[in-house]
Design an enzyme around this catalytic site. Structure first.
Site, short mmCIF file in Angstrom:
data_model
loop_
_atom_site.label_atom_id
_atom_site.label_comp_id
_atom_site.label_asym_id
_atom_site.label_seq_id
_atom_site.Cartn_x
_atom_site.Cartn_y
_atom_site.Cartn_z
N CYS A 18 0.86 -1.19 0.00
CA CYS A 18 0.00 0.00 0.00
C CYS A 18 0.90 1.24 0.00
O CYS A 18 2.10 1.15 0.23
CB CYS A 18 -0.90 0.05 1.24
SG CYS A 18 -2.14 -1.27 1.31
N ASN A 51 0.27 0.94 5.76
CA ASN A 51 1.02 0.16 4.77
C ASN A 51 1.73 -0.96 5.52
O ASN A 51 2.48 -0.70 6.45
CB ASN A 51 2.03 1.05 4.05
CG ASN A 51 3.03 0.25 3.22
OD1 ASN A 51 2.72 -0.83 2.76
ND2 ASN A 51 4.22 0.79 3.04
N GLY A 52 1.49 -2.21 5.11
CA GLY A 52 2.16 -3.32 5.75
C GLY A 52 1.19 -4.43 6.09
O GLY A 52 0.07 -4.49 5.58
N TYR A 70 12.03 -4.19 -6.57
CA TYR A 70 10.86 -4.03 -7.44
C TYR A 70 9.81 -3.04 -6.93
O TYR A 70 9.25 -2.27 -7.72
CB TYR A 70 10.19 -5.40 -7.62
CG TYR A 70 8.88 -5.36 -8.37
CD1 TYR A 70 8.85 -5.15 -9.75
CD2 TYR A 70 7.67 -5.52 -7.71
CE1 TYR A 70 7.64 -5.11 -10.45
CE2 TYR A 70 6.46 -5.48 -8.40
CZ TYR A 70 6.45 -5.28 -9.76
OH TYR A 70 5.27 -5.23 -10.44
N GLY A 86 -0.35 0.38 -5.02
CA GLY A 86 -1.67 -0.21 -4.82
C GLY A 86 -2.67 0.32 -5.81
O GLY A 86 -2.77 1.53 -5.99
#
Length: 464
Positions: free
Chosen positions: A14, A117-118, A257, A43
């Site tokens: 995210c 995020n996570g 990436y 995301g």
């Protein structure tokens, strides 16, 4: 023998964004929109923005890309000088509107907004604990668990409530939290997910990556430290340090990436790291070929590094349909190969009769590479040597990337020669772990590389 899944890259986790700019002539919602647009790669399932005018908070969120969820009319309804934004890929919880963020609750007499995020690793345990305390959940995401834990400590200051919650949650997280008059950023004690902050005039901006600061004209200040809580309000900016972990463990895939190539994370340029990965590949595997081509877009920077080190010419032998993006409507089973052709197409006059080194950043399932190699053969390529700028992915990720099972990982199921034959390449080479870490300035102990070696930086809860 091999599953035929079209999507062949780890999906991102995210992206979070926050801005605090009272007294400054800026449109917080519009700037947050720009920030989220810069983080769109993190995301694509949903997007949301919450804005405070210091008296109340207004929220708009929906399923889809940032440009699909927001338009000029609904952005005009979001008036205020503070905002929190989020782009989501569903790792915990279904891809549905109810799980779109920011998530909202009450904190004493205030509205509490949270973007996360996570991924937590003790989700079930925490959900059961909260259920015993008569907490009713509106979503299936672990982000709401964090929100409810903070709300349970509403007798404390918000900073202390966040700190108390950090004692309870395990796993990877970067958080941006907002009330009507306060903005907070927090990063897990091992720094597994990135978070940085910068200044915008007299205001402040928090974001998952520095590229989002650039997008809104903010000046990068620094990364939020592992275990640090940044509190921003009318008194200014304050740092509170959660007890330090014994070791930082930033996700190595941010450099391979996940992050945008123009970002700087924890002091390292993503662009430079990826070039170094390509150079390390060339040092380990020099291939006698006519040219180097990347798998666009993720293999471009490492391919440039390979050609710099090897001296082989670099060519763009594959063109990518930019309108397909990282996700698109997938065809039926019988048309899977056509789906890849919607995204990639060989440039025949460059490739015909040539021997090529094709560089990609990673290999997860192998199905897309197989179809690309087939297209290259049909375009007249004589030899295809696939070089992967990371080691074989052998183990699941529990921290926010959708590598949930070894059954999804081609390297966990088959040996390198079997994979080469399946893909149809003349040779297949992965960058070694030593080569990977040679591309980084920091010691290998400061990164989570569990997907390559199975060494997880946190204790795995029974709920996983």
């Amino acid at each position: 023998m091999f599953s035929r899944i079209l999507h062949d890259k780890p999906k991102e986790e995210c992206g979070v964004f926050g801005i605090y700019a009272p007294g400054i002539d800026v449109d917080a919602a519009q700037l947050t929109y720009y920030g989220l647009y810069a983080l769109q790669h993190r995301g694509q399932d949903s997007a949301g923005i919450a804005v405070s005018n210091s008296q109340s908070i207004n929220v708009h969120k929906g399923l889809g890309l940032v440009a699909q969820v927001f338009n000029e009319n609904n952005l005009k309804q979001l008036k205020g000088s503070m905002a929190v934004g989020h782009v989501r890929y569903s790792t915990t919880g279904a891809s549905s509107l109810e799980n779109a963020q920011p998530v909202i609750s009450r904190f004493s007499d205030k509205t509490l907004c949270l973007a996360h995020n996570g991924n937590l690793t003790n989700t079930n345990e925490l959900r059961q604990h909260l259920a015993k305390n008569k907490v009713f959940f509106q979503t299936t995401s672990d982000s709401e668990i964090i929100l409810q834990l903070i709300s349970q400590n509403s007798t404390l200051s918000l900073t202390e409530a966040v700190k108390m919650t950090m004692h309870q949650i395990k796993g990877a997280y970067s958080l941006v939290i907002m009330t009507e008059n306060q903005l907070i950023g927090a990063r897990d004690p091992k720094g597994m997910r990135p978070l940085c902050f910068g200044t915008l005039g007299e205001g402040y901006v928090l974001a998952s990556e520095s590229c989002a600061l650039d997008a809104v004209g903010a000046q990068f200040s620094r990364d939020v430290k592992p275990g640090e809580i940044i509190t921003i309000d009318q008194a200014g900016i304050k740092s509170t340090q959660f007890p330090l972990s014994s070791q930082r463990s930033l996700c190595i895939f941010e450099y391979i990436y996940l992050a945008r190539v123009d970002s700087v994370i924890d002091g390292e340029s993503v662009n430079q790291v990826r070039r170094n990965l390509g150079k390390a590949l060339a040092q380990e595997y020099f291939i006698h070929a006519d040219m180097v081509i990347p798998v666009p877009d993720s293999g471009i920077t490492s391919a440039l590094g390979y050609t710099e080190e090897s001296g082989l010419p670099y060519k763009e032998g594959l063109t990518k349909n930019r309108y397909a993006g990282r996700t698109f409507i997938q065809p039926g089973q019988e048309l899977r190969e056509l789906g890849v052709k919607l995204k990639f197409n060989p440039i025949k006059d460059i490739l015909k009769g040539q021997g090529i080194v094709m560089v990609d950043d990673s290999l997860v399932r192998g199905t897309t590479c197989r179809q690309i190699v087939k297209m290259l053969r049909q375009a007249g390529v004589m030899e295809v040597h696939l070089l992967v700028a990371s080691p074989p992915i052998l183990c699941p990720c529990y921290y926010g990337i959708d590598i949930a099972s070894p059954d999804q990982l081609v390297a966990a199921r088959f040996n390198q020669e079997e994979i080469r034959r399946f893909i149809g390449a003349d040779s297949l080479h992965y960058l070694s772990l030593n080569g990977l870490f040679s591309a980084l300035k920091a010691p290998r102990e400061e990164f989570c590389s569990a997907c390559f070696n199975g060494t997880y930086p946190t204790e795995m809860a029974r709920s996983i």
